[in-house]
Design a protein around this motif. Structure first.
Motif, mmCIF file in Angstrom:
data_model
loop_
_atom_site.group_PDB
_atom_site.id
_atom_site.type_symbol
_atom_site.label_atom_id
_atom_site.label_comp_id
_atom_site.label_asym_id
_atom_site.label_seq_id
_atom_site.Cartn_x
_atom_site.Cartn_y
_atom_site.Cartn_z
ATOM 1 N N ALA A 160 0.808 -1.235 0.062
ATOM 2 C CA ALA A 160 -0.039 -0.061 0.120
ATOM 3 C C ALA A 160 0.751 1.292 0.187
ATOM 4 O O ALA A 160 0.276 2.444 -0.557
ATOM 5 C CB ALA A 160 -0.874 -0.037 1.186
ATOM 6 N N ALA A 161 2.279 1.032 0.462
ATOM 7 C CA ALA A 161 2.928 2.241 0.587
ATOM 8 C C ALA A 161 4.006 2.383 -0.732
ATOM 9 O O ALA A 161 4.651 3.324 -0.637
ATOM 10 C CB ALA A 161 3.774 2.068 1.890
ATOM 11 N N GLY A 162 3.589 1.550 -1.718
ATOM 12 C CA GLY A 162 4.279 1.755 -2.868
ATOM 13 C C GLY A 162 4.817 0.343 -3.476
ATOM 14 O O GLY A 162 4.760 -0.477 -2.750
ATOM 15 N N THR A 163 5.382 0.402 -4.777
ATOM 16 C CA THR A 163 5.701 -0.899 -5.391
ATOM 17 C C THR A 163 7.288 -0.765 -5.645
ATOM 18 O O THR A 163 7.887 0.293 -6.076
ATOM 19 C CB THR A 163 5.128 -0.957 -6.658
ATOM 20 O OG1 THR A 163 3.640 -0.929 -6.574
ATOM 21 C CG2 THR A 163 5.565 -1.992 -7.542
ATOM 22 N N ALA A 164 8.079 -1.814 -4.991
ATOM 23 C CA ALA A 164 9.206 -1.983 -5.229
ATOM 24 C C ALA A 164 9.519 -2.795 -6.584
ATOM 25 O O ALA A 164 9.093 -3.953 -6.660
ATOM 26 C CB ALA A 164 9.984 -2.513 -3.789
ATOM 27 N N ARG A 165 10.326 -2.508 -7.393
ATOM 28 C CA ARG A 165 10.852 -3.408 -8.446
ATOM 29 C C ARG A 165 11.963 -4.064 -7.876
ATOM 30 O O ARG A 165 12.682 -3.730 -6.869
ATOM 31 C CB ARG A 165 11.286 -2.421 -9.514
ATOM 32 C CG ARG A 165 12.406 -1.741 -9.521
ATOM 33 C CD ARG A 165 13.079 -1.248 -10.623
ATOM 34 N NE ARG A 165 14.159 -0.127 -10.472
ATOM 35 C CZ ARG A 165 15.449 -0.533 -10.256
ATOM 36 N NH1 ARG A 165 15.617 -1.988 -9.863
ATOM 37 N NH2 ARG A 165 16.531 0.477 -10.014
ATOM 38 N N PRO A 166 12.289 -5.439 -8.430
ATOM 39 C CA PRO A 166 13.444 -6.314 -7.930
ATOM 40 C C PRO A 166 14.727 -5.589 -8.436
ATOM 41 O O PRO A 166 14.914 -4.660 -9.545
ATOM 42 C CB PRO A 166 13.058 -7.553 -8.629
ATOM 43 C CG PRO A 166 12.134 -7.118 -9.807
ATOM 44 C CD PRO A 166 11.478 -5.843 -9.556
ATOM 45 N N ALA A 167 15.665 -5.639 -7.349
ATOM 46 C CA ALA A 167 16.947 -5.210 -7.714
ATOM 47 C C ALA A 167 17.764 -6.080 -8.958
ATOM 48 O O ALA A 167 17.232 -7.029 -9.142
ATOM 49 C CB ALA A 167 17.795 -5.515 -6.553
ATOM 50 N N ARG A 168 18.248 -5.082 -9.712
ATOM 51 C CA ARG A 168 19.147 -5.768 -10.688
ATOM 52 C C ARG A 168 20.519 -6.176 -10.429
ATOM 53 O O ARG A 168 21.250 -5.166 -10.298
ATOM 54 C CB ARG A 168 18.832 -4.855 -12.147
ATOM 55 C CG ARG A 168 17.713 -4.878 -12.842
ATOM 56 C CD ARG A 168 17.539 -3.821 -14.030
ATOM 57 N NE ARG A 168 17.936 -2.416 -13.070
ATOM 58 C CZ ARG A 168 17.092 -1.289 -13.401
ATOM 59 N NH1 ARG A 168 16.239 -1.367 -14.180
ATOM 60 N NH2 ARG A 168 17.413 -0.360 -12.643
ATOM 61 N N VAL A 169 20.624 -7.353 -10.368
ATOM 62 C CA VAL A 169 22.096 -7.860 -9.860
ATOM 63 C C VAL A 169 23.089 -8.528 -10.898
ATOM 64 O O VAL A 169 22.466 -8.987 -11.749
ATOM 65 C CB VAL A 169 21.950 -8.888 -8.671
ATOM 66 C CG1 VAL A 169 23.260 -9.525 -8.115
ATOM 67 C CG2 VAL A 169 21.074 -8.370 -7.423
ATOM 68 N N LEU A 170 24.271 -8.284 -11.072
ATOM 69 C CA LEU A 170 25.048 -8.715 -12.044
ATOM 70 C C LEU A 170 26.227 -9.252 -11.359
ATOM 71 O O LEU A 170 26.843 -8.660 -10.480
ATOM 72 C CB LEU A 170 25.580 -7.531 -12.644
ATOM 73 C CG LEU A 170 26.810 -7.915 -13.838
ATOM 74 C CD1 LEU A 170 25.942 -8.603 -15.030
ATOM 75 C CD2 LEU A 170 27.318 -6.612 -14.423
ATOM 76 N N VAL A 171 26.207 -10.564 -11.757
ATOM 77 C CA VAL A 171 27.570 -11.439 -10.986
ATOM 78 C C VAL A 171 28.592 -11.606 -12.348
ATOM 79 O O VAL A 171 28.155 -12.096 -13.270
ATOM 80 C CB VAL A 171 26.976 -12.809 -10.619
ATOM 81 C CG1 VAL A 171 28.039 -13.727 -10.153
ATOM 82 C CG2 VAL A 171 25.783 -12.621 -9.398
ATOM 83 N N LEU A 172 29.717 -11.218 -11.956
ATOM 84 C CA LEU A 172 30.901 -11.292 -12.965
ATOM 85 C C LEU A 172 31.707 -12.379 -12.377
ATOM 86 O O LEU A 172 32.279 -12.438 -11.453
ATOM 87 C CB LEU A 172 31.774 -10.158 -13.057
ATOM 88 C CG LEU A 172 30.669 -8.913 -13.514
ATOM 89 C CD1 LEU A 172 31.582 -7.630 -13.556
ATOM 90 C CD2 LEU A 172 30.157 -9.020 -14.843
ATOM 91 N N GLY A 173 31.861 -13.389 -13.325
ATOM 92 C CA GLY A 173 32.659 -14.624 -12.937
ATOM 93 C C GLY A 173 31.612 -15.665 -12.214
ATOM 94 O O GLY A 173 30.735 -15.308 -11.271
ATOM 95 N N THR A 174 31.487 -16.814 -12.963
ATOM 96 C CA THR A 174 30.467 -17.849 -12.750
ATOM 97 C C THR A 174 31.240 -19.085 -12.297
ATOM 98 O O THR A 174 30.529 -20.222 -12.927
ATOM 99 C CB THR A 174 29.394 -17.683 -13.674
ATOM 100 O OG1 THR A 174 29.951 -18.062 -14.938
ATOM 101 C CG2 THR A 174 28.726 -16.462 -13.658
#
Ligand code: NAD
Length: 428
Positions: A160-174
């Motif tokens: 009700a207090a707002g919408t949070a978009r998911p964080a965009r995470v980048l992983v380098l080296g898998t």
């Protein structure tokens, strides 16, 4: 045969080489286990818990007189001076990046066995693979640290207090750590992308629900044994330039890239950091005194530049000492039990596993990746301080077999795309 666990030498190290369960296994195999008083305290393991498992609680000097001394990390100079000829020492000794330590142990007549030299793709060596067990913990913790430092949510939230978009995470080296970071960030609800110079990791990234990023300007840099090779200067420049665009589009970057025996490759340049939005977080698992994957990162320090938080975590496995010690204890006791025959340490140099981990023996540096190098000569290194050791050149990397990928966990599908923010509610 007496096997001893001593307190770790490195400042802040909370892991211990054996836990009570591993003591029981060794006792069942007829091994006498000595534990230095307080050795397990950092991992919440009391002397009583070791004694209940059948260990004798002893002074440091008595522990250091055992036939085999077990450590997690490297011994300090004082410990080395207390060791005697013919004793064995097992730990993560990093001989490729610290050949002087190997030379000093050879000069002391100690049989040094390094857990980080296990031939990792040998199926029977898998229970002994401490690099993987500790990297798994590191990758998990790196994602948690990133989530903790990030000023927004990882998952999508509609409230009700707002919408949070998911964080965009980048992983380098898998590799092992990167895959665990991807899995952990995904479990927290982030949208995860990942990149590695070994394109064969794409399927592992995708199986964890991540999106694999392919760079147009850099081809495959798969090296020997499932590891990456070092990039050429041109490749490195092209990689940094192309990655910068991807980095700028992400809220969180976690870097885990390593090339065996080399300093970590620089993937996130100062310019790439400048292009990130204020509030972004970068966690550099490669941060070291020699430089890391991220420009300006420092081990054990958090710096904020242009609104970007750059974290250089030091010794992540030690921040989860109970789990890390339990896993390491399983690794080291599996190796030890493999090497014991008729109640004594029996090293068979014709066995690929034993030859892989044996660094020094009978006064010599014997590992093929080190023997013959200048810094491996016992006489020249006896006086050389370990801190001055430069990273070993790539040519000294050990031969490792091409192998299978580490196990990865299946993950649920990508989280739903963020819903449009309803009119009148704020972005969170
Ligand atoms: P690592 O710690 O040496 O490196 C981490 C990752 O960094 C690797 O995936 C590497 O390709 C990547 N990297 C290096 N330079 C890079 C650059 N310039 N840009 C982007 N990425 C870069 O790797 P690790 O986690 O120790 O694992 C390495 C290999 O060992 C993998 O192939 C893994 O599947 C294999 N492995 C196999 C087993 C097994 O068979 N049981 C166990 C453990 C690991």
């Amino acid at each position: 045969m007496k096997v001893a666990v001593v307190k770790e030498a490195a400042a802040g190290e909370r892991r211990v080489a054996l836990v009570p369960d591993a003591v029981r296994k060794l006792r069942a195999a007829g091994v006498d286990v000595l534990v230095e008083t307080g050795a397990g305290a950092g991992a919440w393991l009391s002397d009583d818990s070791f004694a209940d498992a059948g260990a004798s609680i002893v002074s440091r000097d008595e522990a250091l007189s055992a036939d085999v001394v077990l450590l997690v990390g490297k011994p300090d100079s004082e410990t080395i001076t207390k060791l005697r000829r013919g004793q064995a020492l097992i730990g993560l000794l990093a001989p490729l990046t610290d050949p002087d330590l190997a030379a000093r142990l050879a000069a002391a007549g100690v049989t040094a066995i390094s857990m980080d030299m296990i031939p990792r793709t040998l199926p029977r060596a898998q229970p002994m693979d401490a690099l993987s067990s500790q990297a798994n913990i590191g990758g998990y913790k790196a994602a948690l640290i990133a989530a903790d430092a990030y000023g927004r949510f990882f998952p999508m939230l509609i409230t009700a207090a707002g919408t949070a978009r998911p964080a965009r995470v980048l992983v380098l080296g898998t590799g092992v750590a990167g895959l665990q970071a991807i899995g952990t960030a995904r479990r927290l609800g982030a949208l995860v992308s990942a990149y590695d110079v070994r394109p064969e990791t794409r399927t592992e990234v995708e199986s964890l629900g991540g999106t694999f990023i392919e760079l147009k300007s850099v081809g495959s840099a798969s090296g020997e044994g499932g590891y990456a090779r070092a990039l050429t200067e041109e490749e490195r420049q092209a990689q940094q330039d192309e990655l910068a665009g991807h980095i700028a589009r992400h809220d969180v970057v976690i870097t885990t890239a390593q090339v065996p025996g080399r300093r970590p490759p620089l993937l996130v340049t100062a310019d790439a950091l400048k292009a990130m939005a204020a509030g972004s977080v970068v966690v550099d698992m490669g941060a070291s005194d020699l430089g890391g994957n991220v420009a300006g990162s420092l081990p054990g320090e958090t710096i904020v530049e242009g609104g970007v938080t750059i974290i250089g975590p030091a010794n992540l496995p030690s921040t989860m000492p109970s789990a890390a010690s339990a896993m390491y204890a399983r690794n080291i006791s599996a190796l030890l039990l493999n090497m014991i025959k008729d109640g004594a340490l029996a090293i068979d140099r014709s066995d690929e596993l034993h030859a892989g981990v044996l660094i020094t023996h009978e006064g010599q540096v014997v590992h093929p990746a080190l023997a013959g190098s200048d810094s491996a000569s016992a006489s020249s290194a006896a006086s050389a301080p370990a801190e001055t050791a430069p990273p070993a050149p790539a040519e000294t990397a050990p031969p490792v077999q091409a192998g299978t990928a580490p196990p990865v966990q299946a993950e649920t599908a990508e989280p739903a795309a963020p819903a449009e923010t309803a009119e009148g509610t704020a972005d969170v």
